[in-house]
Write an enzyme that holds these catalytic residues in place. Structure first.
Site, short mmCIF file in Angstrom:
data_model
loop_
_atom_site.label_atom_id
_atom_site.label_comp_id
_atom_site.label_asym_id
_atom_site.label_seq_id
_atom_site.Cartn_x
_atom_site.Cartn_y
_atom_site.Cartn_z
CB CYS A 1 -0.91 0.01 1.22
SG CYS A 1 -2.08 1.41 1.22
CG ASP B 1 -0.72 4.12 5.25
OD1 ASP B 1 0.19 4.60 5.94
OD2 ASP B 1 -1.92 4.16 5.57
CO CO Z 1 -3.57 1.32 2.97
#
Ligand code: CO
Length: 210
Positions: free
Chosen positions: A42, A44
């Site tokens: 991800c 993130d």
């Molecule tokens: Co994420």
């Protein structure tokens, strides 16, 4: 000092430190990369592949997108995948999601987020396949976290459905596929699924002329 200037300053300090530990570090890496792993994670900012696995530059080939998706029309992902498998000959591919993933959470809701809707649609489909199991959980965070695990499993399956992986399995008995989920709260990675090279999937997806 501007915030971005600190990044450049820290970079200088880091490079100096690396050279102190290993004077050949950069000259060696600048000639060749031979990573054993492809990481699909991800985007993130709290889930940096190298840091959470304590690996160095040169050890992991990395692709990151929102909610660590393997989408068959994503030219970016497919290019990374083919390069990693065919040229770099990676031995392992890791799809790593993380608990508390905002992309997974957003996909479970009904709020329109613009262009990102199209990306999250792929996760809504995963939710639809596993709706009964996920909705049976009473707590919302548990539902998001379970769908995160199921989504990782589904993306590993999506890798196995590509001709790139099937060809490498047939010709070279690699790569081994892994589905992992990282915990933001404790820093621990939980393995949730794996597929060894040559694993059979639904015959509908297995090409017979590779
Ligand atoms: Co994420």
């Amino acid at each position: 000092m501007q915030a971005y200037e600190k990044l450049l300053l820290e970079n200088r300090a880091w490079a100096k430190e690396k050279l102190l530990q290993d004077p050949k570090f950069f000259s060696r890496l600048s000639h060749l990369q031979t990573p054993e792993f492809l990481w699909i994670g991800c985007s993130d900012s709290r889930v940096p592949a190298n840091e959470i696995t304590n690996t160095q530059p040169g050890e992991i080939f990395v692709h990151r997108n929102i909610a660590n998706m393997v989408v068959h029309t994503d030219l970016n992902l497919l290019s990374v995948l083919e390069y990693a498998v065919v040229q770099l000959k990676v031995k392992h591919i890791i799809v790593c999601g993380h608990y508390g993933c905002g992309g997974v959470k957003a996909a479970m809701g009904r709020h329109s987020l613009g262009i990102i809707n199209k990306w999250l649609r792929n996760i809504k489909d995963v939710y639809r396949f596993h709706r009964e199991e996920v909705d049976a959980l009473p707590d919302e965070n548990d539902r998001v976290n379970r769908l995160t695990e199921l989504n990782v499993q589904e993306q590993v399956m999506n890798l196995a459905k590509t001709s790139i992986i099937q060809k490498a399995w047939k010709e070279d008995q690699r790569p081994h596929l892994h589905g992992w989920v990282y915990g933001l709260e404790d820093g621990i990675i939980k393995p949730v699924c794996e597929m060894a090279a040559g694993t059979h999937i639904d015959i509908l997806y297995e090409y017979d002329n590779l």
